[in-house]
Design an enzyme around this catalytic site. Structure first.
Site, PDB file in Angstrom:
ATOM      1  N   LYS A  22     -82.958 -25.883 -44.381  1.00  0.00           N
ATOM      2  CA  LYS A  22     -83.477 -27.986 -44.374  1.00  0.00           C
ATOM      3  C   LYS A  22     -83.447 -27.805 -43.028  1.00  0.00           C
ATOM      4  CE  LYS A  22     -82.224 -31.879 -45.168  1.00  0.00           C
ATOM      5  NZ  LYS A  22     -82.023 -32.997 -44.498  1.00  0.00           N
ATOM      6  N   ASN A  23     -82.227 -28.703 -42.304  1.00  0.00           N
ATOM      7  CA  ASN A  23     -81.139 -28.291 -41.772  1.00  0.00           C
ATOM      8  C   ASN A  23     -81.789 -27.772 -40.368  1.00  0.00           C
ATOM      9  OD1 ASN A  23     -81.714 -31.189 -42.497  1.00  0.00           O
ATOM     10  ND2 ASN A  23     -79.037 -30.451 -42.470  1.00  0.00           N
ATOM     11  N   ARG A  94     -84.349 -40.065 -40.273  1.00  0.00           N
ATOM     12  CA  ARG A  94     -83.826 -39.838 -39.413  1.00  0.00           C
ATOM     13  C   ARG A  94     -83.895 -38.997 -38.558  1.00  0.00           C
ATOM     14  NH1 ARG A  94     -79.620 -38.876 -37.345  1.00  0.00           N
ATOM     15  NH2 ARG A  94     -79.370 -39.570 -36.002  1.00  0.00           N
ATOM     16  N   CYS A 118     -77.912 -45.416 -42.420  1.00  0.00           N
ATOM     17  CA  CYS A 118     -78.903 -45.216 -44.252  1.00  0.00           C
ATOM     18  C   CYS A 118     -77.477 -45.516 -44.750  1.00  0.00           C
ATOM     19  CB  CYS A 118     -78.965 -43.813 -43.593  1.00  0.00           C
ATOM     20  SG  CYS A 118     -77.703 -42.180 -42.958  1.00  0.00           S
ATOM     21  N   ARG A 123     -75.975 -44.581 -38.029  1.00  0.00           N
ATOM     22  CA  ARG A 123     -76.145 -43.117 -37.417  1.00  0.00           C
ATOM     23  C   ARG A 123     -76.541 -43.580 -36.312  1.00  0.00           C
ATOM     24  NH1 ARG A 123     -77.936 -39.852 -41.459  1.00  0.00           N
ATOM     25  NH2 ARG A 123     -77.531 -38.434 -40.132  1.00  0.00           N
ATOM     26  N   ASP A 309     -71.752 -32.265 -45.882  1.00  0.00           N
ATOM     27  CA  ASP A 309     -73.231 -32.469 -46.795  1.00  0.00           C
ATOM     28  C   ASP A 309     -72.710 -31.456 -48.153  1.00  0.00           C
ATOM     29  OD1 ASP A 309     -75.233 -31.447 -43.882  1.00  0.00           O
ATOM     30  OD2 ASP A 309     -74.522 -32.956 -45.179  1.00  0.00           O
ATOM     31  N   ARG A 401     -85.891 -34.044 -51.465  1.00  0.00           N
ATOM     32  CA  ARG A 401     -85.949 -34.422 -49.695  1.00  0.00           C
ATOM     33  C   ARG A 401     -85.026 -32.743 -49.291  1.00  0.00           C
ATOM     34  NH1 ARG A 401     -83.749 -39.492 -46.397  1.00  0.00           N
ATOM     35  NH2 ARG A 401     -84.367 -37.924 -45.316  1.00  0.00           N
TER      36      ARG A 401
HETATM   37  C1  EPZ Z   1     -77.095 -33.292 -38.894  1.00  0.00           C
HETATM   38  O1  EPZ Z   1     -77.335 -35.073 -38.637  1.00  0.00           O
HETATM   39  C2  EPZ Z   1     -77.668 -32.831 -40.829  1.00  0.00           C
HETATM   40  N1  EPZ Z   1     -78.906 -33.764 -40.660  1.00  0.00           N
HETATM   41  C3  EPZ Z   1     -76.723 -34.130 -41.807  1.00  0.00           C
HETATM   42  O2  EPZ Z   1     -77.316 -33.677 -42.559  1.00  0.00           O
HETATM   43  C4  EPZ Z   1     -75.430 -33.507 -41.526  1.00  0.00           C
HETATM   44  O3  EPZ Z   1     -74.686 -34.583 -42.098  1.00  0.00           O
HETATM   45  C5  EPZ Z   1     -74.776 -34.152 -40.128  1.00  0.00           C
HETATM   46  O4  EPZ Z   1     -75.767 -33.071 -38.899  1.00  0.00           O
HETATM   47  C6  EPZ Z   1     -73.531 -33.210 -39.633  1.00  0.00           C
HETATM   48  O5  EPZ Z   1     -73.326 -32.565 -40.012  1.00  0.00           O
HETATM   49  C7  EPZ Z   1     -79.989 -32.889 -39.972  1.00  0.00           C
HETATM   50  O6  EPZ Z   1     -79.983 -31.997 -39.898  1.00  0.00           O
HETATM   51  C8  EPZ Z   1     -81.242 -33.629 -40.089  1.00  0.00           C
HETATM   52  P1  EPZ Z   1     -74.943 -35.534 -36.006  1.00  0.00           P
HETATM   53  P2  EPZ Z   1     -77.454 -35.501 -37.454  1.00  0.00           P
HETATM   54  O7  EPZ Z   1     -74.775 -36.157 -35.403  1.00  0.00           O
HETATM   55  O8  EPZ Z   1     -76.953 -34.158 -36.623  1.00  0.00           O
HETATM   56  C9  EPZ Z   1     -72.050 -39.391 -35.182  1.00  0.00           C
HETATM   57  C10 EPZ Z   1     -78.019 -33.865 -45.336  1.00  0.00           C
HETATM   58  O9  EPZ Z   1     -77.313 -34.487 -46.666  1.00  0.00           O
HETATM   59  N2  EPZ Z   1     -72.703 -39.835 -34.208  1.00  0.00           N
HETATM   60  O10 EPZ Z   1     -73.399 -34.253 -36.629  1.00  0.00           O
HETATM   61  O11 EPZ Z   1     -77.817 -36.642 -37.033  1.00  0.00           O
HETATM   62  C11 EPZ Z   1     -72.084 -39.541 -36.849  1.00  0.00           C
HETATM   63  O12 EPZ Z   1     -72.055 -40.917 -36.871  1.00  0.00           O
HETATM   64  C12 EPZ Z   1     -78.176 -34.026 -43.772  1.00  0.00           C
HETATM   65  O13 EPZ Z   1     -79.303 -32.876 -44.949  1.00  0.00           O
HETATM   66  C13 EPZ Z   1     -72.751 -40.333 -32.392  1.00  0.00           C
HETATM   67  O14 EPZ Z   1     -71.416 -41.061 -32.817  1.00  0.00           O
HETATM   68  O15 EPZ Z   1     -75.423 -35.890 -37.844  1.00  0.00           O
HETATM   69  C14 EPZ Z   1     -71.520 -38.854 -37.123  1.00  0.00           C
HETATM   70  O16 EPZ Z   1     -70.166 -39.104 -37.277  1.00  0.00           O
HETATM   71  C15 EPZ Z   1     -76.920 -36.279 -43.796  1.00  0.00           C
HETATM   72  N3  EPZ Z   1     -73.498 -40.782 -31.780  1.00  0.00           N
HETATM   73  C16 EPZ Z   1     -71.183 -37.731 -36.638  1.00  0.00           C
HETATM   74  O17 EPZ Z   1     -71.449 -37.914 -35.343  1.00  0.00           O
HETATM   75  C17 EPZ Z   1     -74.702 -39.729 -31.652  1.00  0.00           C
HETATM   76  O18 EPZ Z   1     -75.304 -40.121 -30.785  1.00  0.00           O
HETATM   77  C18 EPZ Z   1     -72.192 -36.736 -36.763  1.00  0.00           C
HETATM   78  O19 EPZ Z   1     -73.249 -36.372 -37.255  1.00  0.00           O
HETATM   79  C19 EPZ Z   1     -74.420 -38.920 -32.572  1.00  0.00           C
HETATM   80  C20 EPZ Z   1     -73.705 -38.854 -33.979  1.00  0.00           C
END
Ligand code: EPZ
Length: 424
Positions: A22-23, A94, A118, A123, A309, A401
């Protein structure tokens, strides 16, 4: 709304086909609007997040057609002239933020609703905006929307990791935008998840010039345009890890057909420490529970560390381990919505800051529980597989989802699980 009913006690045996990731699929479908012709994406998972992203694509003018029993999708972007991602759609998912880079790169403007928070925690999107601004985009936040414009993006060097490490979708957005920028872009602190590698390979198949994908330093030489492409998505490592935990907790033996052992290093390592037997067998991974589970300590990290995840699913497994496990969330420190629900099933878990302290119990007991998010739902189903009696997981739309027919796959392995109309 629907609920999932599980009668605990079955031991899982047999083979399960792992669906596409999915991701990987979501950012790849979004990036397909950058092509100057229709793209065909194969091995797409039949999950509601893909349906939501399809709604977005059609909303901005793309033509999207499914075939191959819903696993192949043809996206013709010729009707796209720019794009707004409205609040009504972004609040559903998101990950709609992954349109920001492709829209900006191809059309020079994008208006995307700020994603809400969320249940797994805040996020933020500051890294997305930092990276796109470094490429020359002008970005304003107006009335809950990200308004971005660019008269031609220019290559730049940008450090893109935040306090919780690299960002997967920020890397996706900035890499996609850099592909059509003038000059070379270096992204330092890029995410190196397999899903990002898959997106890079998809962009390269369209004519992009990207180096270093799979490492924390990406180099992208901008090109004039991208051509249509046919691409097959990688298998879903998180679905595979979920079934590993399910096999382990029931003491069963399951063949994960199509699973990529090389994407699951940290998971295989940690489950082996817990006493689970895992081996690669050609294009499959075979997982064998041994009837008892040893406690383990783990901290989630960005790839190649233990994936956030799969944290909820491992926590569910540890509820019946021998001993005490400490599970620390370094990516989403608040990602413990599954814990109070597992405790309703007689688990013994306490939360200390970013860690769950899991004291193994002899047996869980079935109970009505509430799903809160995608991976928490999976954890509750895993617990239900061994809980005494009946477990009802309410609001099971969360699990739809990201899992393609999970109850059908589990039933085929011998689990007593089915879906019913729910009232909650
Ligand atoms: C992706 O989300 C995945 N979703 C998430 O999977 C996954 O948990 C996450 O990566 C981490 O591996 C998809 O790919 C659709 P991040 P993403 O930006 O990209 C912080 C699932 O269950 N951050 O890598 O939104 C953030 O708060 C979902 O399939 C900032 O600080 O996650 C987090 O602590 C849930 N500033 C960390 O980075 C930003 O601008 C990692 O988040 C962006 C993120």
């Amino acid at each position: 709304m629907e609920k999932m009913i599980i009668e605990g006690g079955a031991c899982l045996r047999g083979t399960v086909e792992i669906s596409g990731a999915k991701n990987a699929c979501l950012p790849i479908m979004a990036a397909s609007i950058m092509a100057e012709g229709p793209c065909v994406i194969r091995n797409a998972p039949r999950v509601s997040d893909v349906n939501t992203l399809t709604e977005m694509l059609r909303f901005i003018g793309a033509t999207v057609d499914f075939s191959d029993n819903g696993c192949s999708v043809r996206i013709d972007p010729s009707g796209v002239t720019g794009g707004d991602a409205p609040y009504e759609m972004v609040k559903k998912m998101r990950a709609s933020i992954c349109f920001l880079g492709p829209l900006l790169a191809r059309f020079g403007r994008a208006s995307i609703s700020l994603p809400g928070g969320c249940v797994i925690g805040p996020r933020p999107i500051g890294l997305h905006l930092k990276g796109l601004a470094a490429l020359g985009a002008r970005i304003e936040l107006n009335h809950g929307y990200i308004e971005a414009e660019a008269d031609g993006l220019r290559g730049a060097e940008v450090f893109l990791a935040g306090r919780f490490g690299p960002s997967v979708l920020a890397t996706a957005n900035v890499m996609s935008a850099a592909v059509l920028a003038g000059g070379t872009t270096r992204i330092i602190g890029a995410a190196c998840e397999p899903e990002i590698v898959d997106l890079a390979e998809f962009l390269i198949s369209m004519g992009a010039r990207i180096r270093g994908h799979g490492s924390h330093i990406l180099e992208i030489d901008g090109v004039e345009g991208l051509s249509a492409s046919e691409y097959t998505i990688i298998p879903d490592r998180i679905e595979a890890g979920t079934f590993m935990a399910a096999a382990a907790i029931t003491g069963g033996e399951v063949v994960l057909a199509g699973a990529r052992h090389d994407h699951l290093g940290a998971v295989v390592d940690k489950l082996a420490e817990a006493g689970v037997e895992i081996r690669r067998d050609g294009e499959s991974v075979v997982v064998k529970g041994t009837g008892s589970v040893r406690n383990v300590d783990v901290a989630t990290h960005h790839y190649p560390g233990f994936p956030t995840d799969l944290q909820a699913q491992l926590t569910a497994l540890m509820t019946v381990s021998e001993g005490i496990s400490i599970i620390t969330e370094k990516v989403f420190p608040e990602r413990f919505m599954h814990v109070p629900e597992l405790n309703r099933m007689a688990a013994n878990i306490s939360i200390e800051g970013p860690s769950a302290i899991v004291r193994g119990v002899r047996e869980l007991s079935g109970a009505p529980v509430m799903a809160s998010d995608l991976r928490a739902s999976a954890a509750l189903i895993i617990a239900g597989l061994v809980a005494g009696g009946r477990t009802e997981v309410n609001r099971v739309y969360h699990i739809d989802r990201g899992y393609d027919g999970i109850e059908k796959k589990l039933s085929a392995l011998g689990a007593r699980i089915w879906r019913e109309k729910g009232s909650l």
